[in-house]
Design a protein around this motif. Structure first.
Motif, PDB file in Angstrom:
ATOM      1  N   ILE A 252       0.843  -1.207   0.000  1.00 25.97           N
ATOM      2  CA  ILE A 252       0.000   0.000   0.000  1.00 25.97           C
ATOM      3  C   ILE A 252       0.874   1.251   0.000  1.00 25.97           C
ATOM      4  CG2 ILE A 252      -1.656   1.317   1.370  1.00 25.97           C
ATOM      5  CD1 ILE A 252      -2.789  -1.369   2.348  1.00 25.97           C
ATOM      6  N   SER A 253       1.898   1.266   0.841  1.00 26.61           N
ATOM      7  CA  SER A 253       2.785   2.423   0.914  1.00 26.61           C
ATOM      8  C   SER A 253       3.482   2.673  -0.422  1.00 26.61           C
ATOM      9  CB  SER A 253       3.813   2.207   2.028  1.00 26.61           C
ATOM     10  OG  SER A 253       4.735   3.269   2.075  1.00 26.61           O
ATOM     11  N   ASP A 254       3.917   1.613  -1.062  1.00 20.91           N
ATOM     12  CA  ASP A 254       4.591   1.768  -2.355  1.00 20.91           C
ATOM     13  C   ASP A 254       3.644   2.317  -3.410  1.00 20.91           C
ATOM     14  OD1 ASP A 254       6.680   1.295  -4.398  1.00 20.91           O
ATOM     15  OD2 ASP A 254       5.334  -0.289  -5.059  1.00 20.91           O
ATOM     16  N   ALA A 255       2.407   1.833  -3.433  1.00 18.60           N
ATOM     17  CA  ALA A 255       1.440   2.319  -4.424  1.00 18.60           C
ATOM     18  C   ALA A 255       1.145   3.805  -4.220  1.00 18.60           C
ATOM     19  CB  ALA A 255       0.156   1.501  -4.321  1.00 18.60           C
ATOM     20  N   VAL A 256       1.005   4.223  -2.968  1.00 19.47           N
ATOM     21  CA  VAL A 256       0.757   5.642  -2.681  1.00 19.47           C
ATOM     22  C   VAL A 256       1.966   6.484  -3.074  1.00 19.47           C
ATOM     23  CG1 VAL A 256       0.303   7.307  -0.851  1.00 19.47           C
ATOM     24  CG2 VAL A 256      -0.879   5.109  -0.855  1.00 19.47           C
ATOM     25  N   TYR A 257       3.162   5.997  -2.754  1.00 23.89           N
ATOM     26  CA  TYR A 257       4.378   6.762  -3.071  1.00 23.89           C
ATOM     27  C   TYR A 257       4.542   6.950  -4.583  1.00 23.89           C
ATOM     28  CZ  TYR A 257       9.303   8.128  -3.099  1.00 23.89           C
ATOM     29  OH  TYR A 257      10.478   8.803  -3.301  1.00 23.89           O
ATOM     30  N   LYS A 258       4.225   5.925  -5.350  1.00 25.88           N
ATOM     31  CA  LYS A 258       4.325   6.052  -6.808  1.00 25.88           C
ATOM     32  C   LYS A 258       3.381   7.126  -7.336  1.00 25.88           C
ATOM     33  CE  LYS A 258       5.842   1.345  -7.915  1.00 25.88           C
ATOM     34  NZ  LYS A 258       5.475   0.056  -8.553  1.00 25.88           N
ATOM     35  N   GLN A 259       2.161   7.161  -6.817  1.00 26.90           N
ATOM     36  CA  GLN A 259       1.212   8.181  -7.250  1.00 26.90           C
ATOM     37  C   GLN A 259       1.675   9.586  -6.854  1.00 26.90           C
ATOM     38  OE1 GLN A 259      -1.549   7.820  -9.129  1.00 26.90           O
ATOM     39  NE2 GLN A 259      -1.081   5.647  -9.365  1.00 26.90           N
ATOM     40  N   VAL A 260       2.200   9.707  -5.645  1.00 30.61           N
ATOM     41  CA  VAL A 260       2.675  11.016  -5.197  1.00 30.61           C
ATOM     42  C   VAL A 260       3.865  11.470  -6.032  1.00 30.61           C
ATOM     43  CG1 VAL A 260       3.751  12.230  -3.256  1.00 30.61           C
ATOM     44  CG2 VAL A 260       1.807  10.720  -2.850  1.00 30.61           C
ATOM     45  N   LEU A 261       4.790  10.557  -6.303  1.00 29.71           N
ATOM     46  CA  LEU A 261       5.969  10.914  -7.100  1.00 29.71           C
ATOM     47  C   LEU A 261       5.578  11.339  -8.511  1.00 29.71           C
ATOM     48  CD1 LEU A 261       9.032  11.089  -7.348  1.00 29.71           C
ATOM     49  CD2 LEU A 261       9.064   8.659  -7.934  1.00 29.71           C
ATOM     50  N   MET A 262       4.602  10.674  -9.083  1.00 29.51           N
ATOM     51  CA  MET A 262       4.146  11.054 -10.421  1.00 29.51           C
ATOM     52  C   MET A 262       3.566  12.470 -10.420  1.00 29.51           C
ATOM     53  SD  MET A 262       1.322   9.083 -12.777  1.00 29.51           S
ATOM     54  CE  MET A 262       2.144   7.522 -12.446  1.00 29.51           C
ATOM     55  N   GLN A 263       2.801  12.814  -9.383  1.00 29.45           N
ATOM     56  CA  GLN A 263       2.198  14.147  -9.303  1.00 29.45           C
ATOM     57  C   GLN A 263       3.251  15.226  -9.032  1.00 29.45           C
ATOM     58  OE1 GLN A 263      -1.007  14.919  -9.890  1.00 29.45           O
ATOM     59  NE2 GLN A 263      -1.454  12.775 -10.365  1.00 29.45           N
ATOM     60  N   THR A 264       4.187  14.956  -8.129  1.00 24.21           N
ATOM     61  CA  THR A 264       5.200  15.967  -7.804  1.00 24.21           C
ATOM     62  C   THR A 264       6.120  16.244  -8.993  1.00 24.21           C
ATOM     63  OG1 THR A 264       6.616  14.218  -6.890  1.00 24.21           O
ATOM     64  CG2 THR A 264       5.201  15.430  -5.356  1.00 24.21           C
ATOM     65  N   THR A 265       6.391  15.224  -9.792  1.00 26.09           N
ATOM     66  CA  THR A 265       7.255  15.427 -10.962  1.00 26.09           C
ATOM     67  C   THR A 265       6.635  16.427 -11.925  1.00 26.09           C
ATOM     68  OG1 THR A 265       8.121  13.165 -10.771  1.00 26.09           O
ATOM     69  CG2 THR A 265       8.416  14.282 -12.879  1.00 26.09           C
ATOM     70  N   GLY A 266       5.380  16.229 -12.229  1.00 26.57           N
ATOM     71  CA  GLY A 266       4.723  17.144 -13.162  1.00 26.57           C
ATOM     72  C   GLY A 266       4.562  18.541 -12.594  1.00 26.57           C
TER      73      GLY A 266
END
Length: 844
Positions: A252-266
């Motif tokens: 769960i933590s990894d899935a949330v982190y991936k989504q957050v990283l995708m948003q912060t990059t853009g």
């Protein structure tokens, strides 16, 4: 929550971007004096290089299995995992890539379980409980991240584990090195924004997750707030056993982190573009009004100092000064030992080079040694001893008082500085030695190396002293300033808005009272920190030069050498670049040329292991760890042997299926030269008919005769009487083989299995196989050459007796029925060739 964090960050970043632009333009106009380095600096030390590559086992979460993977660590320290070595050489897309920013490299399951148990409060494993993942070997390697996915690897030996662990630590160290200081606007704007954002949340101390690229740091910043809330919300709802809940929480933590990283990059990219679009008009306004802006800032600073300094000095005397010497001592002891170790490693390499020159190494040997030396700083195994000294840095007792989360921030920074100083020393030595060889030639090479070494060591001592003193000052500031800001903010922050009224509106974008307040606090403590470091320089045990000792421009001719291109030692002194110096795959614009590898691979005393996890790949063995390291070609052979020892595979061709139905029995017959002309059928197969117990007749391809040269009969020595004495033992071994074959036939096993068991029994009875397929060689077979003919011997007893091949007889029977031959030569296939009247029986 994510939107709120990003909006707050974006507003602060726009303000800090203007302040950073003002400081950059001011520095450009006024200039700043920095101590001039005595050693030369290499611009791109890893050009044309790769760090490491080899095979290890990876645990796959998808199917919960371990798979062999080829791992390549590029010059950017990104870990790429391929299906095989061939896939990497063909430049295929890797199965996965790992950016090690924020990770920790672990080498034991105990360390990993401690971190896992701390991830979910209330869900802790017992000391004796097993983890949710079972390692395939005793030597695990784990990359742990507080938010992202964990990566599990394992290797076969402890030696492999140590080398891979050093490489993974170097990848983490490089990724956590921080942002580039060459970006004089974006980097300070970003770091100040992160610091102010965390201070607004009450976090004033150092931060371990300030690592990686800006989008990664932003994702860590969001997860710092989001992660605890998710844990409190989801943790109690997780079901199942303790190991299952831990595993589900990580996913769960990894899935949330991936989504957050995708948003912060853009969003970060959009934020930077918006600020850069405003840079030209801001830059023009700064250059026009720079004098007035500086005057206005000095006026506000003087007013603020009158308010802040009394409080700051009182805090400094009571709560900071008593601990400065303790903090400095805790920093200096391990750091100085680490820099001493770097000096020793460099000196030992040059001493070894001098010894080789005295032993007549020659021009080719010099080129090879210099190629190895050139990458010494980036060899994590060679540098590991110096890194371990710094890892002993311990701020226990001071961490809680000054809100220092972990000393890892200072440890990794010191290790990076040590690596830079080593590379500068190596590069300076290369240029000096090359200049000496160009002018003086290769005569008396040992003295030339010694003179260059002495010059470089002297410059290294001066530069390392300067670098360490700067590191100590920065570390003290990173520890003390957040503590003082935390103590002074409650009383000083309410007074700051009134100072904003003293700043002209046109200058308000470049002058912020929060930044001026921090500068005033910094100035109040800088004097004490400088004095503490200066006093430490007097202590000889730290080997620090005093500030009064200046070597600037002491060697002006050396600075001119720094403008020369790097020396290609392999091409200049080693002739053509050997194949072993080429790395796998073409990268980074090196079309037609493969990258040379920094770290050599592991070989286990020439003995292959099945699915050996760390094998030689095409790459230069720039710095072998042991003199007995096996070459690249030998490593490739070991890998082929390891693959051959794998599990049997299903038949994938028509011929293979036919061979299973109609088995081929192959007997290798050494024949003497005098009987060689009588064998007219050579290697042609003979066929016959076998009648099984159920009455069914099958055609079986029986024997392939291979002719090998052996000594003549007159050269063979035999003792007939001893052979008769051994007949009984041979009969017993053959009867055992027949019984096992009959049992196998009754159980429905294939003829191929029968053949394998028969060959194993014959090998035990005759001891006639000098080579072992497993890769291990028995003492009895050492020194034997495959290409030389060997006499047939009887090895059942202690003494071996040479047997006449003309007296060897092979009879193929099915039960009591002798196989009749119908070969093209017309010869009787049932012709008997006896060895002491022994019989070899093969049943289908």
């Amino acid at each position: 929550m994510f939107s709120a964090v990003m909006k707050e960050f974006g507003d602060v970043y726009e303000q800090q971007y203007s302040v950073a632009l003002f400081n950059s333009v001011r520095y450009e106009i006024e200039g700043g004096g920095v101590p001039q380095s005595q050693l030369l600096h290499r611009k791109d030390p890893l050009a044309g290089r790769s760090i490491f590559s080899g095979n290890l086992f990876q645990y796959l979460e998808e199917n919960k299995k371990w798979r062999n993977r080829f791992v390549h660590v590029s010059h950017t320290y990104t870990i790429s995992l391929y299906e095989s070595k061939t896939a990497h050489e063909r430049s295929l897309h890797p199965k996965s890539t790992i950016n090690c920013a924020g990770y920790k490299a672990l080498s034991s399951m105990e360390e990993y379980m401690e971190l896992i148990n701390a991830s979910l409060p209330g869900i802790k494993a017992k000391v004796s409980s097993s983890p949710f993942i079972k390692c395939a070997t005793q030597f695990p390697l784990i990359l742990w991240h507080p938010y992202a996915r964990h990566h599990y690897f394992c290797v076969m030996t402890e030696k492999e584990q140590k080398k891979w662990h050093a490489v993974l630590q170097d990848c983490v160290r490089h990724a956590n090195n921080g942002l580039s200081e060459e970006c004089r606007v974006q980097t300070p704007a970003f770091t100040d924004t992160v610091r102010l954002h965390r201070q607004a949340k009450g976090h004033y101390g150092t931060w371990d997750m300030m690592c990686g690229a800006p989008p990664q740091i932003l994702a860590n910043l969001v997860m710092e707030t989001l992660h605890p809330e998710l844990r409190d919300l989801i943790g109690p709802r997780l079901k199942g056993k303790m190991q299952q809940r831990q595993r589900h929480w990580m996913l769960i933590s990894d899935a949330v982190y991936k989504q957050v990283l995708m948003q912060t990059t853009g969003q970060y990219d959009a934020l930077v573009q918006a600020c850069e679009a405003q840079t030209p008009p801001l830059d023009a306004a700064l250059r026009t009004d720079m004098d007035q802006i500086i005057t206005s800032k000095e006026h506000v600073s003087s007013k603020m100092r009158a308010m802040v300094l009394p409080k700051a000095e009182q805090l400094l005397r009571t709560s900071v000064q008593p601990y400065v010497s303790s903090i400095l001592e805790a920093l200096m002891e391990p750091t100085s030992r680490g820099f001493f170790e770097v000096r020793d490693i460099f000196s030992k390499e040059l001493v070894e080079m001098s010894k080789n020159s005295l032993n007549g190494g020659g021009k080719d040997k010099l080129g090879e040694q210099m190629e190895r030396l050139s990458m010494l700083a980036f060899h994590p195994v060679k540098m590991q001893s110096s890194y371990e000294n710094v890892e002993q840095l311990n701020l226990e007792g001071l961490q809680q008082r000054f809100d220092v989360s972990s000393p890892s921030v200072f440890v990794q920074r010191a290790q990076i500085l040590m690596r830079e100083q080593m590379d500068n020393a190596v590069y300076t030595f290369e240029q000096l030695l090359h200049q000496s060889l160009e002018t003086q030639g290769e005569e008396d090479l040992c003295k030339t190396i010694q003179r260059c070494q002495d010059r470089v060591i002297k410059k290294y001592d001066y530069d390392s002293s300067t670098v360490r003193k700067k590191f100590f000052r920065e570390a003290l500031l990173q520890i003390i300033i957040p503590y003082m800001l935390k103590q002074l903010s409650p009383s000083c922050s309410p007074e700051l808005p009134r100072f904003q009224e003293l700043i002209f509106e046109d200058f308000s974008r470049f002058l912020l009272v929060e930044n001026i307040f921090e500068e005033v606090v910094l100035q109040s403590v800088t004097k004490d920190i400088m004095m503490a470091v200066k006093e430490a320089a007097v202590q000889r045990r730290h080997n620090l030069y005093r500030d009064s000792i200046v070597l600037t421009n002491s060697d002006p001719n050396l600075l001119l050498l720094g403008e020369n291109p790097p020396v290609d030692w392999a091409a200049k002194f080693g002739g053509d670049e050997p194949e072993s110096s080429k790395g796998g795959g073409t990268e980074g614009g090196l079309s037609g040329r493969k990258r040379r590898q920094v770290v050599s691979m592991i070989q286990l005393d020439g003995v292959p292991l099945p699915y050996e996890s760390c094998l030689e790949v095409p790459g230069v063995e720039l710095i072998p760890e042991e003199e007995g390291d096996v070459s690249e070609i030998e490593g490739d052979k070991l890998w082929e042997n390891a693959e051959q020892t794998g599990s049997p595979k299903s038949p994938d061709s028509v011929n293979n299926i036919r061979n299973l139905i109609n088995p081929v029995v192959e007997v290798v017959m050494p024949v003497s030269e005098e009987n060689e002309t009588n064998l007219t059928n050579g290697t042609e197969p003979a066929s016959g008919t076998v009648t099984l117990e159920n009455g069914v007749q099958e055609e079986v391809t029986c024997i392939t005769t291979v002719v090998e040269g052996v000594p003549r009969k007159s050269q063979l020595v035999g003792n007939r009487k001893q052979e008769v004495d051994k007949e009984t033992q041979e009969d017993v071994a053959i009867e055992n083989a027949i019984q096992e074959i009959e049992i196998a036939v009754e159980e429905g096993q294939t003829a191929e299995v029968c053949e394998a068991e028969l060959n194993a029994e014959l090998a035990q009875a005759k001891d006639s196989n000098p080579d072992d397929d497993s890769g291990f060689q028995s003492p009895a077979s050492e020194g034997l050459d495959e290409n030389k003919p060997t006499p047939v011997t009887n090895g059942l007893k202690a003494e071996d007796k040479t047997v006449d091949p003309a007296e060897v007889e092979v009879v193929l029977e099915q039960g009591d029925k002798t196989l009749q031959s119908d070969s093209e030569t017309g010869e009787d296939f049932g012709e008997k060739i006896t060895q002491n009247a022994s019989e070899v029986v093969c049943e289908n």
